[in-house]
Design an enzyme around this catalytic site. Structure first.
Site, PDB file in Angstrom:
ATOM      1  CB  CYS A   1      -0.944   0.230   1.263  1.00 13.51           C
ATOM      2  SG  CYS A   1      -2.320  -1.443   1.055  1.00 13.51           S
TER       3      CYS A   1
ATOM      4  CE1 TYR B   1      -2.552   2.549   4.010  1.00  8.82           C
ATOM      5  CE2 TYR B   1      -3.663   3.277   1.897  1.00  8.82           C
ATOM      6  CZ  TYR B   1      -3.678   2.293   3.225  1.00  8.82           C
ATOM      7  OH  TYR B   1      -4.711   1.245   3.238  1.00  8.82           O
TER       8      TYR B   1
ATOM      9  CB  THR C   1      -6.998  -3.695  11.802  1.00  7.41           C
ATOM     10  OG1 THR C   1      -7.549  -2.954  13.006  1.00  7.41           O
ATOM     11  CG2 THR C   1      -6.850  -2.755  10.601  1.00  7.41           C
TER      12      THR C   1
ATOM     13  CG  MET D   1      -2.329   9.631   9.379  1.00  8.72           C
ATOM     14  SD  MET D   1      -2.496   8.691  11.215  1.00  8.72           S
ATOM     15  CE  MET D   1      -3.121   7.104  10.475  1.00  8.72           C
TER      16      MET D   1
ATOM     17  CB  CYS E   1      -4.632   8.891  23.267  1.00  5.90           C
ATOM     18  SG  CYS E   1      -3.717   7.409  22.761  1.00  5.90           S
TER      19      CYS E   1
ATOM     20  CG  LEU F   1      -0.801   1.528  26.129  1.00  4.37           C
ATOM     21  CD1 LEU F   1      -0.448   0.628  27.403  1.00  4.37           C
ATOM     22  CD2 LEU F   1       0.284   2.523  26.206  1.00  4.37           C
ATOM     23  NE  ARG F   2      -0.949   1.961  17.295  1.00  7.12           N
ATOM     24  CZ  ARG F   2      -1.713   2.866  17.676  1.00  7.12           C
ATOM     25  NH1 ARG F   2      -1.548   3.629  18.874  1.00  7.12           N
ATOM     26  NH2 ARG F   2      -2.902   3.386  17.210  1.00  7.12           N
TER      27      ARG F   2
ATOM     28  CB  CYS G   1       2.817   8.037  20.962  1.00  4.44           C
ATOM     29  SG  CYS G   1       2.188   9.252  19.877  1.00  4.44           S
TER      30      CYS G   1
ATOM     31  CG  ASP H   1       0.952  19.655 -25.126  1.00  6.55           C
ATOM     32  OD1 ASP H   1       2.302  20.046 -25.247  1.00  6.55           O
ATOM     33  OD2 ASP H   1       0.510  18.658 -24.866  1.00  6.55           O
TER      34      ASP H   1
END
Length: 637
Positions: A84, A86, A154, A249, A315, A318-319, A329, A607
């Site tokens: 992907c 992004y 996810t 992001m 917030c 946690l990850r 974060c 053009d």
């Protein structure tokens, strides 16, 4: 004092009196011969019990600003078969050796520890979590943890249709599916792999199995998929979807650029142009999403505003990365390895002190969007989040059938009916642009016309480059005698239109291209080697109108409801007369969109014809009329 011992004492008391379910809430034993209480009736009782008897929140999961962290995201793998744009560099990323990744037992050990301290929601992410062979077993074992209320995943959705029945039986309670476009060829362009139809099948399976809402994550990128916002929203009319538009992001390797980001307010303005009745829903505690609903629609729409309006103050996340690092974060670059301490034989108390120290260092908020883009951070795929996986889908149209600049999107954007929405999901139907057709003035006329609107009634006429037409104004307010785009110190400034009312705005502009006899004849007979100049110029004009705010620095973005570009040949002047009209409802006018459309269409003709003749003159770029706005209407006579 930590809440863990208090929580454990409470559970021991409960076990001594009644049988408990996995949440710790009491469950009444059925009498012999009586059927067990249905799970659907039991769940509300369990939740009520947890609310009433919740122990004080763990000090180890509370930061210095008083935020309680009750939500843990665990990455099961770094691997993903998509690329992907992004999320990951096109060449991929260097993966961590397998020996350095968390084992299944280590994942479950850490999960148990966090749940004991107050985590009540765990989301499994990746990479793509559903490519992990033991993902169903991991969900089943997490489901046994006392106090864990929600287990989510996810996913890109490609493996979802096959695995979801097993995952649901194991205890999976929430699903987020990544989908950034409804156009199969564009999907392949964005993710650099195939798989669109598998994703659609996965979403349909989730709805079929009763998940509601099914959350669909869409990362919005300017110039790529922002023109599909209305199509995504229309799907919520007849389907239990929560379509979540995510601001683009910055992460390592995704070449983030501010100009690619479409802000929440810009997206919301676009939606309100089509659905003025859009309602804001109450915000849930610690929610990252701003939710909206169109009355009468089954689903809803949400915005994840990480860049333009951060939600750091509430917030609770946690990850844990696939290699065992704790990130407090998403946008921070500080991490602490729980894996190393776990493998070194650290006790629960030692691990809690390490976790508590990391949480305690969490900042009040992340850096601004421009600072984030300069920070060193993992690529998205190595943290976790909305990723997708390759598989073998049915044959897709080639990418040549899709124009990345959106030239094919000439139709007037309107809501899709529930019947069309159903067709889209069941058959993967995608709205197609009707082919452009050439219009002739008559069988004997040598004049060629090209209009983006079949009912155009503008009469062609020769406009001399030296001619000047008068202008008339209607309305009560005169034009301003001061420059509105310059502040008191002479610096460029964008006009604030926030307090202006929304009104219907229409503007028409024209341009003229004097070609000379040779180029004019080739266009008239459609014999240019580059192709049909009128078609290309018309499409360029339409696209330019949509991109005006990116070309003219101080122009506001306008959600156009209609663009029409008409090109007519005038044999008496060997010229092409261009007329562009734009329409929108909003607080600011669309004359710049009309002027830009006409000018770019003229430049495109130059053009297309420059190889034949350099003696081409572009002129008479002017506003013909505009209506709407506080200063009244303008008509050039």
């Amino acid at each position: 004092m930590a809440a863990g011992p208090v929580s454990r004492m409470l559970r021991q008391v409960l076990r001594s009196s009644v049988r408990s379910c996995s949440s710790g809430a009491p469950v009444t034993q059925p009498r012999p011969g009586e059927p067990s209480q249905p799970a659907a009736e039991e769940l509300p009782r369990r939740r009520q019990f947890l609310r009433e008897f919740a122990a004080p929140f763990s000090a180890f999961l509370t930061d210095s600003f008083g935020r309680h962290h009750s939500y843990l995201r665990i990455s099961l793998t770094e691997k993903c078969n998509l690329r992907c744009q992004y999320c990951m560099p096109e060449e991929g990323v260097s993966l961590t050796p397998k020996a350095d990744l968390l084992t299944t037992e280590e994942i479950l050990t850490l999960a148990r520890l966090f749940v004991k301290e107050g985590i009540d929601k765990i989301r499994l992410t990746g990479g793509e979590p559903l490519i992990r062979p033991d993902v169903v077993d991991i969900v089943a074992q997490l489901h046994q943890l006392e106090g864990l209320r929600t287990i989510g995943v996810t996913t890109n959705g490609i493996n979802l249709a096959r695995l979801l029945p097993q995952l649901q039986k194991a205890g999976l309670s929430a699903i987020n599916i990544s989908l950034d476009t409804l156009v199969p060829a564009k999907f392949e362009f964005i993710v650099r792999r195939k798989g669109f139809h598998k994703v659609m099948e996965g979403i349909h399976k989730a709805i079929e199995l009763g998940y509601s809402p099914v959350k669909v994550n869409c990362v919005v990128m300017r110039g790529l998929n922002e023109d599909e916002l209305l199509d995504f929203v229309a799907l919520t009319e007849g389907l239990p979807l929560d379509v979540r538009f995510i601001e683009y992001m910055p992460f390592d390797g995704n070449k983030w650029n501010f100009k690619k980001m479409v802000s929440y307010k810009e997206m919301l303005d676009t939606l309100r142009q089509q659905w003025p009745e859009l309602e804001k829903l109450p915000e849930e505690e610690s929610s990252t999403a701003k939710a909206f609903k169109i009355p009468g629609f089954q689903g809803q729409v949400s915005f994840i505003t990480s860049m333009s309006e951060h939600f750091c103050g509430t917030c609770n996340r946690l990850r844990i990365t696939a290699d065992g690092n704790l990130k407090v974060c998403l946008f921070g670059n500080s991490e602490v390895s729980l894996r190393d301490h776990l493998r070194a034989g650290a006790s629960e108390e030692e691990l809690l002190r390490i976790i508590g120290a990391a949480v305690g260092r969490k900042k009040r908020q992340h850096a601004g969007m421009f600072s984030i883009s300069q920070m060193k951070n993992r690529p998205m795929v190595l943290i976790e989040l909305f990723l997708m996986l390759q598989d073998s889908p049915p044959a897709l149209p080639s990418t040549s059938s899709w124009d990345p600049l959106g030239i094919q999107g000439l139709r007037h954007r309107v809501g899709v009916s529930s019947q069309v929405s159903s067709t889209l999901w069941k058959r993967c139907w995608v709205p197609q642009t009707p082919p452009l057709t050439q219009q002739q003035l008559g069988s004997g006329s040598p004049q060629r016309h090209y209009s983006s609107h079949p009912d155009s009634d503008t009469d062609p006429k020769c406009l001399s480059p030296m001619s000047r037409a008068s202008a008339t104004h209607s309305g009560t307010l005169p034009t301003s005698d001061q420059l509105t785009h310059v502040d008191m110190e002479g610096r460029a400034a964008m006009v604030d239109v926030g307090s202006k009312p929304d009104t219907e705005r229409v503007a028409v502009a024209s341009a003229m291209v004097l070609l000379g006899p040779v180029a004019f004849k080739l266009i008239q007979e459609n014999k240019l080697k580059k192709g049909d100049a009128l078609v290309v110029a018309q499409l360029a004009g339409i696209q330019a109108a949509k991109l005006t705010s990116q070309l003219i620095p101080l122009c506001h973005h306008v959600a156009l409801s209609h663009v029409q570009v008409r090109l007519e040949l005038d044999s008496t002047c060997h010229a092409v007369v261009i007329q562009a009209s734009c329409q929108a409802r909003g607080p600011t006018g669309v004359e710049m969109e009309a002027l830009t459309s006409a000018a770019v269409a003229a430049l495109t003709l130059y053009d297309m014809c420059k190889a034949v003749s350099r003696d081409i003159v572009l002129g008479e770029i002017k506003l013909i009329r505009k209506t709407g706005g506080q200063r009244g209407d303008f008509h050039r006579t």
